[in-house]
Design a protein around this motif. Sequence first.
Motif, short mmCIF file in Angstrom:
data_model
loop_
_atom_site.label_atom_id
_atom_site.label_comp_id
_atom_site.label_asym_id
_atom_site.label_seq_id
_atom_site.Cartn_x
_atom_site.Cartn_y
_atom_site.Cartn_z
N LEU A 1 0.83 -1.21 0.00
CA LEU A 1 0.00 0.00 0.00
C LEU A 1 0.86 1.26 0.00
O LEU A 1 0.58 2.22 -0.73
N LEU A 2 1.93 1.27 0.79
CA LEU A 2 2.82 2.43 0.83
C LEU A 2 3.53 2.63 -0.51
O LEU A 2 3.62 3.74 -1.02
N SER A 3 4.03 1.54 -1.09
CA SER A 3 4.69 1.63 -2.39
C SER A 3 3.73 2.10 -3.47
O SER A 3 4.07 2.93 -4.32
N GLU B 1 -2.16 -6.62 9.11
CA GLU B 1 -2.90 -6.50 7.86
C GLU B 1 -3.20 -5.04 7.55
O GLU B 1 -3.35 -4.22 8.46
N ALA B 2 -3.30 -4.72 6.26
CA ALA B 2 -3.58 -3.34 5.86
C ALA B 2 -4.92 -2.87 6.43
O ALA B 2 -5.05 -1.72 6.84
N ASP B 3 -5.91 -3.76 6.48
CA ASP B 3 -7.22 -3.37 7.01
C ASP B 3 -7.12 -2.96 8.47
O ASP B 3 -7.79 -2.01 8.91
N THR B 4 -6.28 -3.66 9.23
CA THR B 4 -6.10 -3.31 10.64
C THR B 4 -5.46 -1.94 10.78
O THR B 4 -5.85 -1.13 11.64
N HIS B 5 -4.48 -1.67 9.93
CA HIS B 5 -3.84 -0.34 9.96
C HIS B 5 -4.85 0.75 9.65
O HIS B 5 -4.86 1.80 10.30
N ARG C 1 -7.88 4.36 2.59
CA ARG C 1 -8.94 3.34 2.53
C ARG C 1 -9.42 3.14 1.09
O ARG C 1 -9.61 2.00 0.63
N VAL C 2 -9.58 4.24 0.35
CA VAL C 2 -10.03 4.16 -1.04
C VAL C 2 -8.98 3.44 -1.89
O VAL C 2 -9.31 2.57 -2.72
N LEU C 3 -7.71 3.79 -1.70
CA LEU C 3 -6.64 3.16 -2.50
C LEU C 3 -6.56 1.66 -2.22
O LEU C 3 -6.38 0.86 -3.14
N TRP C 4 -6.69 1.28 -0.94
CA TRP C 4 -6.58 -0.14 -0.62
C TRP C 4 -7.76 -0.94 -1.18
O TRP C 4 -7.59 -2.04 -1.68
N GLN C 5 -8.95 -0.38 -1.11
CA GLN C 5 -10.11 -1.08 -1.66
C GLN C 5 -9.96 -1.26 -3.17
O GLN C 5 -10.39 -2.27 -3.73
#
Length: 325
Positions: A27-29, A85-89, A136-140
Motif C-alpha cells: 500500500l505504501l509503495s 494486515e492493511a485493514d487493521t492499519h 482506505r479508497v486506495l486499498w479497496q
Amino acid sequence: MQGFSELRLGRLDDVRVSVVLHPGATLLSLTAGTLGGRPHGIPRHWRRAVVAAAPRNAAEVLRPLFVPQFSVIPDCVSPTVSMSEADTHLERLADLSPDTLLAELETEFPQALPAQWQPVVERPRAWIQAYAHLMRVLWQEFKPVWHRADSLLKRERERVGSAAVADHLETVLTDLSPRFRFSGTSLGLPDQQANRFDLNGRRLALVPIVSGNGASIFAFDHPDTVWIGYPLPALGVLWNDGAQDTTPADSLVLTLGRARATILRVARTSLTMSEVASLLHSTAAAATYHCAQLEAAGLLVRERHGRHVRVHVTPKGDALVDLLA
C-alpha cells in the motif's frame, strides 16, 4: 542527487532471514509510486486505475509525505509501522488522535518543523480524516490485486527459505532488485537521506511488494528487525492480467529463477556464452547478465579462451545443484 544507504550485514552465515507477506508495504509503495512521484516502476494501467479512484484532494493530502528530497513518514500514519494486515492499519488510522500525530512530529523534527507539515499542524484532525479516507479508497481499489498475487507470494517465501536453508542467501540478495547494490557483506538501497546502518544481529525481514519493478522501501530503526521491501518476482503475470503459472517449480528454480537454474545445471560442462544464450532462447546481453549475477554469488566462473568466453560451475554452485536436486 539520490544516494544509497548501506546496510552492513556482516557474515551471511550469521544472518537470520525471514519473508513477511505484508500488504501495508504494498500500500505504501503503491501510494508513493502513483500519487507521490516516487520511482517505483508501477505499470501505467495500474497507475491510471489508482489515480481515477483517488479523491481530488489526494495530491494535497500526500504532499507532506512525499516532498522531493525528503523521505520521513511518521510511524503513526505509515502502513508499515507494524506487520499487521492493511485493514487493521486503516482501522487504527481512522481512530488516530491528533495529539499523537503532533507529538510524533515534534519528536521527529525537534529543531524546526518542515514547511510541508505546517498545514497539518494547523488542522491535524481534518488532515488525519482526509488521509485515512484516501488510504482506505486506495486499498479497496488495489486489494483484489494483492489477493491475486497470493500464489506468487507463497512461492517467493519458499524460494527465500530454500536459499537460506542451503546457506545460499547471497543468491537472493544479489537479485532482489536492479535498484539495489549487493557487495557480499552489505546491501545498498536508494535513499534520499543516505546513511550507514549495521544489521548487528537483528533479524532481516524481506517483504515482497506487489506494485512495480522499482519498489524500494525499508526501515532500519527497529530494535529487533530490519525490513526491506522489494519487487515481488514475476510481477509481470499480474500486470498482464493473465492466469498465474501454478506449475510447481523445483527448489533450484525457486531459489535462482528458471534461467539461472538452467545455466547452473548445464554449466557442469563448460559452455560458451553464445551456447548459453541459445540454450535460454535469449539475447547475448540477457545471458551475460544472468551469468554475471551467478558469478557474483560465487556459483559460476567466466573465463576467456581465445575468442570465446566460457562458463562453468564452481564447487559451491555444484554443491547447490546437488542439494536442491
